[in-house]
Design an enzyme around this catalytic site. Structure first.
Site, mmCIF file in Angstrom:
data_model
loop_
_atom_site.group_PDB
_atom_site.id
_atom_site.type_symbol
_atom_site.label_atom_id
_atom_site.label_comp_id
_atom_site.label_asym_id
_atom_site.label_seq_id
_atom_site.Cartn_x
_atom_site.Cartn_y
_atom_site.Cartn_z
ATOM 1 N N ASP A 236 3.573 9.384 -0.452
ATOM 2 C CA ASP A 236 2.258 8.839 -0.204
ATOM 3 C C ASP A 236 2.231 7.670 -1.260
ATOM 4 O OD1 ASP A 236 0.166 8.265 1.140
ATOM 5 O OD2 ASP A 236 -0.584 10.231 1.799
ATOM 6 N N HIS B 54 0.642 -1.491 -0.135
ATOM 7 C CA HIS B 54 0.076 0.021 0.040
ATOM 8 C C HIS B 54 0.807 1.008 -0.046
ATOM 9 C CE1 HIS B 54 -4.104 -1.700 0.628
ATOM 10 N NE2 HIS B 54 -3.619 -2.702 1.129
HETATM 11 P P1 ADQ Z 1 -3.116 5.915 4.859
HETATM 12 O O1 ADQ Z 1 -1.521 6.360 5.113
HETATM 13 O O2 ADQ Z 1 -3.808 5.967 5.936
HETATM 14 O O3 ADQ Z 1 -2.968 4.912 3.890
HETATM 15 P P2 ADQ Z 1 -5.048 7.533 3.193
HETATM 16 O O4 ADQ Z 1 -4.718 6.986 1.824
HETATM 17 O O5 ADQ Z 1 -4.874 8.974 2.706
HETATM 18 O O6 ADQ Z 1 -3.548 7.045 3.967
HETATM 19 O O7 ADQ Z 1 -6.073 7.005 3.737
HETATM 20 C C1 ADQ Z 1 -6.521 7.484 4.961
HETATM 21 C C2 ADQ Z 1 -7.933 7.055 5.000
HETATM 22 O O8 ADQ Z 1 -8.217 7.405 6.600
HETATM 23 C C3 ADQ Z 1 -8.785 7.765 4.259
HETATM 24 O O9 ADQ Z 1 -9.951 6.981 3.846
HETATM 25 C C4 ADQ Z 1 -9.398 8.847 5.116
HETATM 26 O O10 ADQ Z 1 -10.846 9.300 5.049
HETATM 27 C C5 ADQ Z 1 -9.507 8.163 6.652
HETATM 28 N N1 ADQ Z 1 -9.190 9.203 7.536
HETATM 29 C C6 ADQ Z 1 -8.254 10.172 7.830
HETATM 30 N N2 ADQ Z 1 -8.527 10.858 8.736
HETATM 31 C C7 ADQ Z 1 -9.816 10.426 9.165
HETATM 32 C C8 ADQ Z 1 -10.548 11.218 10.216
HETATM 33 N N3 ADQ Z 1 -10.165 12.061 11.148
HETATM 34 N N4 ADQ Z 1 -11.576 10.450 10.615
HETATM 35 C C9 ADQ Z 1 -11.940 9.491 9.771
HETATM 36 N N5 ADQ Z 1 -11.258 8.823 8.774
HETATM 37 C C10 ADQ Z 1 -10.248 9.509 8.757
HETATM 38 C C11 ADQ Z 1 -1.909 3.991 3.262
HETATM 39 C C12 ADQ Z 1 -1.107 4.604 2.547
HETATM 40 C C13 ADQ Z 1 -1.703 5.284 1.471
HETATM 41 C C14 ADQ Z 1 -2.808 4.354 0.564
HETATM 42 C C15 ADQ Z 1 -3.742 3.814 1.608
HETATM 43 C C16 ADQ Z 1 -4.597 2.756 0.719
HETATM 44 O O11 ADQ Z 1 -0.320 5.269 3.054
HETATM 45 O O12 ADQ Z 1 -0.686 5.804 0.517
HETATM 46 O O13 ADQ Z 1 -3.552 5.351 -0.249
HETATM 47 O O14 ADQ Z 1 -3.011 2.988 2.258
HETATM 48 O O15 ADQ Z 1 -3.725 2.030 -0.212
#
Ligand code: ADQ
Length: 473
Positions: A364, A156
């Site tokens: 990311d 990921h």
């Molecule tokens: P993350 O590093 O966690 O994921 P991201 O892809 O932005 O990063 O996903 C975060 C998720 O958490 C989003 O769905 C977001 O809505 C949710 N989230 C964030 N803050 C929140 C809050 N305060 N309340 C509720 N929900 C919240 C890892 C990798 C990424 C990759 C994903 C999926 O680091 O690059 O995109 O996995 O493969």
């Protein structure tokens, strides 16, 4: 149809509601329920001398199997090697990388333990899908125990370029581990290129057309599977938020001002200090925005037991306090900083109200928030996405204003441009982004990976020599 088995560190409980569980967890749960399947992972609990057998229970067509871990192994695996070594490495933060032999051994022990616990639950024709950097050696361990079925792995987070990857003392062993999978999925073509270049230039592997890799006597495929979101759910949550209590409260609190929003786990890969600094720079260099725009940064705490994350939290509190101290008026607080999670519907309402989405990670894998922000917009009056060129999503979301997250002044200029962009340009940029978000959803992603993993053994069967048509990169 073969049974699907998913392995991930965290397993979403069957009781967790879709609005809370997150798009990936919901999509995996759906894929398992459609065909029947097993979800295997850590229970979240530790005990000294944990049993080899996981706790098993069923919910609908899905069987859950959750394993306890020894506390010291769990630390070495999770905080040690996975998040103290691989996470900074894959996010190009070599200054934060720590490599301890004891962590590497603990990481491998946990993978062995997982394989031993999983093996008795497997049937020969199961299709296994392993998620993320916590479990890179799992296929090798399962092969040692005699599992011959198909195993896929999805990474990921970014795969670093060879110059960076070579800083890892265990670099060769880890890629050797990868070669025991049949299919290795990465987020972007850049990641694929980075891994294939390492394989061909550093460990004498061969790359055949279509991403088939020959390494020693094994072959496997490496390909990009950019992850998506549940676009329909975000569109519908955002539409439903209109006129509801939360939207009304948000609007009242903004008193007609524009909103810029950031939503990130509190993690050093997300570039939060730079984002705060860029917002401060916007207010300093473009004073016309003072009292006219509020920035909301939602940043739930994550891995808060790790020292680097505690230091980051303190740094942000200081930076945020300094911005508000310098620019706030008695009736306007420029930066709202919230360390708490929200339900999907609330996030959707916040995204929709925001004229600018500020997504500026230093690195990311993909960044789902960028896609969620796009999906939640009002097509008649959409906001603008300011997006780091180092997020995987930058490959797909061409309608964004791409920025370099190390360039504070450049980010401030992009925020200014987003805040002053004419409606027609906002709509055009949004339509281009939305087309991608709607086309490549989390459901397509899941289906595509599973279909290609299912077919992959057949493709290998066609070529007897992995070097047939092979090319060094
Ligand atoms: P993350 O590093 O966690 O994921 P991201 O892809 O932005 O990063 O996903 C975060 C998720 O958490 C989003 O769905 C977001 O809505 C949710 N989230 C964030 N803050 C929140 C809050 N305060 N309340 C509720 N929900 C919240 C890892 C990798 C990424 C990759 C994903 C999926 O680091 O690059 O995109 O996995 O493969």
């Amino acid at each position: 149809m073969a049974r699907l088995v998913i392995v991930s560190n965290r397993v979403a409980s069957p009781k967790e509601r879709a609005a809370k569980a997150g798009g990936l967890a919901v999509a995996l749960r759906e894929a398992l329920s459609q065909r029947g399947g097993l979800w295997f992972g850590w229970s979240g609990e530790t005990e000294v001398n944990p049993p080899d057998a996981p706790k098993v229970f069923r919910s609908g067509r899905v069987t859950y199997a959750l394993l306890n871990l020894d506390p010291e192994d769990q630390r070495a695996h999770y905080a040690g090697y996975a998040n103290g070594t691989l996470w900074p490495l894959c996010h190009y933060r070599l200054g934060l990388l720590s490599f301890r032999k004891a962590d590497w051994e603990g990481y491998r022990r946990v993978n062995e333990h997982f394989a031993r616990a999983l093996m008795p639950l497997l049937k020969p024709d199961d299709i296994l899908w392993v998620h993320d950097y916590h479990f890179i050696p799992l296929a090798a361990e399962l092969r040692k125990l005699g599992f011959g079925g198909r195993i896929g792995y999805f990474h990921h987070i970014p795969w670093p370029t060879p110059e960076v990857y070579l800083s890892l003392p265990s670099h060769a062993a880890l890629v050797d581990d990868l070669s025991h999978y049949d299919l290795v999925g990465l987020q972007t073509e850049n990641d694929v290129r980075a891994l294939l270049t390492y394989i061909s230039s550093e460990i004498r592997g061969w790359i055949a057309p279509g991403g088939t890799v020959g390494l020693k006597d094994r072959r496997f495929r490496v390909a990009a599977y950019p992850i998506g979101i549940d676009a329909d759910a975000f569109v519908s949550d955002a539409q439903k938020s209109v006129g509801k209590d939360e939207e009304r409260r948000l609007n009242e609190s903004l008193a007609g001002r524009m909103l810029a929003v950031g939503v990130d786990r509190l993690d050093y890969s997300k570039g939060l200090p730079g984002k705060f600094a860029a917002f401060g720079e916007l207010l300093r260099s473009y004073p016309e925005h003072r009292s006219k725009v509020t920035m909301m940064q939602v940043a739930p705490l994550s891995r808060s037991e790790v020292a680097e994350y505690q230091a980051l939290r303190r740094e942000l509190e200081e930076l945020g306090g300094a911005i508000n101290g310098e620019f706030a008026e008695f009736d306007w607080v420029p930066l709202r900083y919230l360390n708490r999670p929200f339900q999907r519907a609330t996030l959707a309402a916040i995204y929709r109200r925001a004229r600018v989405g500020v997504v500026t990670p230093l690195r990311d894998g993909m960044n789902l928030v960028a896609k969620e922000y796009v999906a939640a917009q009002d097509p008649e009056n959409p906001g603008v996405l300011v997006l780091s060129r180092f997020a995987g999503a930058a490959d797909e979301l061409k309608g964004s204003l791409l920025v370099n997250p190390y360039d504070i002044e450049g980010m401030a200029a992009a925020m200014d441009r987003a805040l002053t962009m004419p409606l027609a340009e906002r709509q055009e940029r949004w339509r281009s982004n939305m087309e991608t978000v709607e086309t490549n959803t989390i459901h397509h992603w899941c289906q595509r990976f599973i279909d290609e993993l299912t077919r992959i053994g057949d493709t290998f069967g066609e070529t007897s020599d992995p070097r047939a048509g092979a090319r060094p990169l």
